[in-house]
Design a protein around this motif. Structure first.
Motif, mmCIF file in Angstrom:
data_model
loop_
_atom_site.group_PDB
_atom_site.id
_atom_site.type_symbol
_atom_site.label_atom_id
_atom_site.label_comp_id
_atom_site.label_asym_id
_atom_site.label_seq_id
_atom_site.Cartn_x
_atom_site.Cartn_y
_atom_site.Cartn_z
ATOM 1 N N GLN B 19 18.406 59.993 10.246
ATOM 2 C CA GLN B 19 17.557 60.151 11.439
ATOM 3 C C GLN B 19 18.020 59.282 12.607
ATOM 4 N N ASP B 20 19.095 58.553 12.415
ATOM 5 C CA ASP B 20 19.539 57.569 13.420
ATOM 6 C C ASP B 20 20.407 58.239 14.481
ATOM 7 N N CYS B 21 19.924 58.239 15.722
ATOM 8 C CA CYS B 21 20.683 58.905 16.795
ATOM 9 C C CYS B 21 21.981 58.183 17.117
ATOM 10 N N LEU B 22 22.097 56.902 16.731
ATOM 11 C CA LEU B 22 23.339 56.158 16.979
ATOM 12 C C LEU B 22 24.342 56.282 15.827
ATOM 13 N N ALA B 23 23.926 56.930 14.743
ATOM 14 C CA ALA B 23 24.779 56.991 13.550
ATOM 15 C C ALA B 23 26.200 57.494 13.845
ATOM 16 N N PRO B 24 26.372 58.476 14.744
ATOM 17 C CA PRO B 24 27.745 58.963 14.992
ATOM 18 C C PRO B 24 28.686 57.885 15.554
ATOM 19 N N MET B 25 28.139 56.818 16.128
ATOM 20 C CA MET B 25 28.996 55.776 16.713
ATOM 21 C C MET B 25 29.867 55.092 15.661
ATOM 22 N N ARG B 26 29.385 55.054 14.433
ATOM 23 C CA ARG B 26 30.127 54.338 13.396
ATOM 24 C C ARG B 26 31.535 54.892 13.198
ATOM 25 N N ALA B 27 31.680 56.183 13.425
ATOM 26 C CA ALA B 27 32.996 56.810 13.227
ATOM 27 C C ALA B 27 34.037 56.293 14.208
ATOM 28 N N HIS B 28 33.608 55.613 15.239
ATOM 29 C CA HIS B 28 34.565 55.060 16.210
ATOM 30 C C HIS B 28 35.202 53.759 15.746
ATOM 31 N N PHE B 29 34.768 53.247 14.588
ATOM 32 C CA PHE B 29 35.239 51.938 14.145
ATOM 33 C C PHE B 29 36.007 52.039 12.825
ATOM 34 N N ALA B 30 37.004 51.143 12.708
ATOM 35 C CA ALA B 30 37.776 51.044 11.459
ATOM 36 C C ALA B 30 37.072 50.064 10.539
ATOM 37 N N LEU B 31 36.121 50.542 9.771
ATOM 38 C CA LEU B 31 35.397 49.667 8.853
ATOM 39 C C LEU B 31 35.831 49.978 7.429
ATOM 40 N N PRO B 32 36.364 48.976 6.724
ATOM 41 C CA PRO B 32 36.826 49.238 5.354
ATOM 42 C C PRO B 32 35.679 49.752 4.477
ATOM 43 N N ASP B 33 36.006 50.717 3.613
ATOM 44 C CA ASP B 33 34.981 51.345 2.778
ATOM 45 C C ASP B 33 34.371 50.390 1.760
ATOM 46 N N GLU B 298 34.703 51.014 26.466
ATOM 47 C CA GLU B 298 34.536 52.438 26.782
ATOM 48 C C GLU B 298 33.528 53.096 25.858
ATOM 49 N N LEU B 299 33.443 52.587 24.630
ATOM 50 C CA LEU B 299 32.511 53.168 23.663
ATOM 51 C C LEU B 299 31.058 53.076 24.115
ATOM 52 N N TRP B 300 30.784 52.123 24.996
ATOM 53 C CA TRP B 300 29.400 51.864 25.390
ATOM 54 C C TRP B 300 28.908 52.799 26.486
ATOM 55 N N GLU B 301 29.788 53.622 27.020
ATOM 56 C CA GLU B 301 29.427 54.343 28.235
ATOM 57 C C GLU B 301 28.186 55.213 28.101
ATOM 58 N N ASP B 302 28.038 55.849 26.949
ATOM 59 C CA ASP B 302 26.887 56.742 26.792
ATOM 60 C C ASP B 302 25.823 56.177 25.859
ATOM 61 N N VAL B 303 25.925 54.901 25.543
ATOM 62 C CA VAL B 303 24.959 54.321 24.610
ATOM 63 C C VAL B 303 23.654 54.005 25.347
ATOM 64 N N ASP B 304 22.568 54.476 24.768
ATOM 65 C CA ASP B 304 21.232 54.198 25.297
ATOM 66 C C ASP B 304 20.811 52.826 24.759
ATOM 67 N N LEU B 305 20.685 51.857 25.653
ATOM 68 C CA LEU B 305 20.429 50.489 25.198
ATOM 69 C C LEU B 305 19.019 50.313 24.624
ATOM 70 N N ASP B 306 18.097 51.172 25.010
ATOM 71 C CA ASP B 306 16.767 51.091 24.403
ATOM 72 C C ASP B 306 16.803 51.621 22.969
ATOM 73 N N ALA B 307 17.568 52.678 22.750
ATOM 74 C CA ALA B 307 17.739 53.180 21.382
ATOM 75 C C ALA B 307 18.463 52.131 20.525
ATOM 76 N N LEU B 308 19.418 51.443 21.132
ATOM 77 C CA LEU B 308 20.151 50.389 20.428
ATOM 78 C C LEU B 308 19.191 49.291 19.970
ATOM 79 N N ARG B 309 18.319 48.892 20.876
ATOM 80 C CA ARG B 309 17.356 47.833 20.546
ATOM 81 C C ARG B 309 16.395 48.295 19.457
#
Lengths: 418, 418
Positions: B19-33, B298-309
């Motif tokens: 249900q997390d609208c920010l969930a797609p952002m994770r794909a932008h990062f190289a996070l080890p599994d 650049e990743l922050w350009e479309d991030v809604d800071l209220d949703a982030l909070r």
């Protein structure tokens, strides 16, 4: 003496490259085939080793190792390790040199130390033609301290000894002049400064990696230098500072950041300076930039600095002789010393339309620098510059001047950075 | 209220991620599994965009473009362009924010300005628990000025208003505490400082990219912040500074390097400050590090800071509730405020063997931070942290404590950096 070094054909230049023991070093750099790069004293070219190192640092150390790489990849020790590599190139003990911050910021730390260590004295002696940021940082500190310090600027290097007196706290000089390429006698001037009780701060921006240096032998007190010129550390690479061991524990510099604390990760509210020159560190080191500089410095490990100097002088000799042989009408005025003992690793000429001439050269693939108001500056960085580059640059410059190519309107308009 | 946020199964956590609208952002990062990374407030992970940008900057811009890239690739404008990206995240006008130097160095510039703009006042008010480098830089400046300034440290945030008086030049605070995660009311404290005629300097190291900020609305005078935590700019990324427009031309800061000059490439011997906040720049910008930070931003350009909070608070709520539900014996003492209005984006607990517990967690792939003497710190960086990370970390922490895994000898020895 000069005419014997004049290059009269490209074959002759190639023959000299064939005899150059440093010639194999060029293969370590990504130099585009279509340009003659004589601006390594503004920005050194990309060493291939840096590509691999950046890939490792970005992907493996940052991407996979994440925070653990401060220990596991040795990020925490980079300022010290990179400093030790530079120390060898400048004739200083490893523990006296650290990579950190910018040259400007390091100047502020060392200027602060010098004035504090000579509390009864009020004068910094320097040259009006010193690199501007050196003068600006001194002005900024003097204004901030507001204790009656003065920056005394001489117009000619020959006036330096007479300017030193018992009110001189510091002699601050750039070893090789960024415009003329004239080199000071570091040992003699340091000795003269010490004789009146003053300290010395040398800016090695155009010396480190260009000429052999012996800071220990010259008894230099303080020095700063640049990572992105002859050291090839990349645009805006970390700078370095040198603090003689006799001064290292004598003062707590004002940019007292946590990386200069004796125990940064104890998170104590009170600053306790690290022992030795490490107290001149300040904030968190820029790891990506440090890694690039570190990889670039690896190339220097087996370089014979005397051979480097011999090649540097041979290149600059050849350029002067070839230009003067090719352009006998004296529209170009050499401002670089002919005396090898007083010459760094560049050649500069005055020309009334220097900006336009340099633009016309760049359009033909010969990249040097314009320095206001009327200087053409050519850097001969002996690690990778060839005699054919000398020949090609001289030939192109002659062609520009003969055809008056620089008078075309598109070369008259100045870009933001030149 | 807390118990309703407790995660009782991984499925439940996954459902919340769904249900997390920010969930797609994770794909932008190289996070080890194989790791649960809760240390993005020490070092943000590698954005994939940075890989491509570094390749371009190193190979094309530096390698091929060489010195020309200062203009052609826009290197010269990076401090301004990166600053403008950060300005949006902190609620400040673009022209008030620049990326430059380290947080420590920027603190020195702004501290110098604040004391100069309140010349009759002698006190800097801060917290004893402020991040050490903030206190150290103030100590360094005070010692250097030697004009009777004092650093007055309160032990508890509630004592700040009473500490402000007509001798207070500056209130210097870190907005979100690096140990407890407690967040100050920036607008209220700034207003209180202004009411007694003092200025304010906010350190946004644990705020920028973590919580919405409104520096303009809060009428903040000065601010600094960090590029390598929530902004993901890479290890030792450039920091940033903010100078309110009303102060920008009022003072010439002492680190008067050539990049803060009105005309750096005129090479004048006399410093002339650039108009506006640009005069707070100093030396040559570190281009490789700036480029990495620019790409990360650049990743922050479309991030809604209220949703982030909202997500940040949901994550920290869930972690507190799940830990407290799982570890009812109260061996862990929560030091992060339960009140969402007072909480940043991390959760910290005291534990008598905090160092060993964190080592045991790291050995099991859960990476948080130890902070001396007894704090476990978990960063919930909402751009990429998931509810399953909350669940996994809580489960692992419970397992460590239940099995007393931290009592094994290999977890007792402290590494150099922790």
């Amino acid at each position: 003496m000069m005419t014997q070094h004049r290059l009269t054909s490209r074959d002759q230049a190639q023959a000299r490259d064939g005899q150059d023991c440093l010639a194999p070093m060029r293969a370590h750099f990504a130099l585009p085939d279509d340009i003659t790069y004589l601006d390594g004293n503004s920005l050194g070219p990309l060493p291939h080793a840096v590509r691999a190192r950046m890939t490792r640092t970005v992907n493996a150390e940052w991407g996979q190792g994440l925070i653990r790489s401060w220990n596991d990849a040795g990020w925490i020790d980079l300022p010290e390790r990179v400093g030790a590599r530079i120390a060898r190139l400048i004739g200083a003990p490893a523990q006296a040199v650290f990579a950190a911050d910018s040259t400007s910021v390091n100047l502020f730390k060392l200027l602060s130390a010098a004035l504090a260590l000579r509390p009864e004295r009020r004068v910094i002696v320097s040259e009006r033609g010193n690199f501007p940021t050196d003068l600006y940082m001194a002005q900024g500190l003097i204004t901030q301290l507001d204790r009656g310090h003065r920056l005394v600027l001489v117009d000619d290097a020959s006036a330096i000894p007479a300017a030193l007196c018992d009110d001189t706290a510091l002699l601050m000089l750039t070893h090789v002049d960024y415009r003329s390429g004239a080199m000071h006698d570091m040992a003699a001037l340091t000795h003269q400064a010490h004789r009146v009780g003053a300290l010395t701060l040398w800016d090695l921006a155009h010396s480190a990696g260009a000429v052999p240096l012996d800071l220990a032998g010259a008894d230099v007190d303080f020095a700063v230098g640049c990572g992105y010129k002859y050291l090839n550390g990349g645009p805006g690479a970390p700078a370095f500072f040198h603090v003689a061991e006799r001064h290292a524990d004598a003062f707590v510099q004002p940019l007292a950041g946590w990386f200069g604390h004796e125990a940064p990760f104890a998170f104590e509210p009170q600053y306790r300076p690290a022992p030795g020159a490490a107290r001149y560190l300040c904030g968190t080191p820029p790891v990506l930039a440090m890694a690039a500089l570190d990889a670039a410095l690896e190339l220097w490990e087996d370089v014979d600095l005397d051979a480097l100097r011999a090649k540097s002088l041979a290149l600059t000799d050849a350029f002067i002789a070839t230009i003067e042989g090719a352009c006998p009408d004296r529209v170009l005025e050499l401002i670089t010393p002919r005396d090898p003992a007083r010459r760094g690793s560049q050649v500069s000429f005055r020309h009334p339309q220097a900006y336009a001439v340099m633009q016309a050269l760049i359009a033909r693939g010969v990249i040097g620098d314009f320095r206001a108001p009327d200087i053409l500056r050519f850097g001969f960085t002996p690690l990778y510059t060839r005699f054919v580059d000398v020949f090609d640059a001289a030939k192109t410059l002659r062609a520009v001047l003969e055809t008056r190519a620089h008078e075309r309107p598109e070369f008259q308009i100045r870009a933001k950075v030149t």
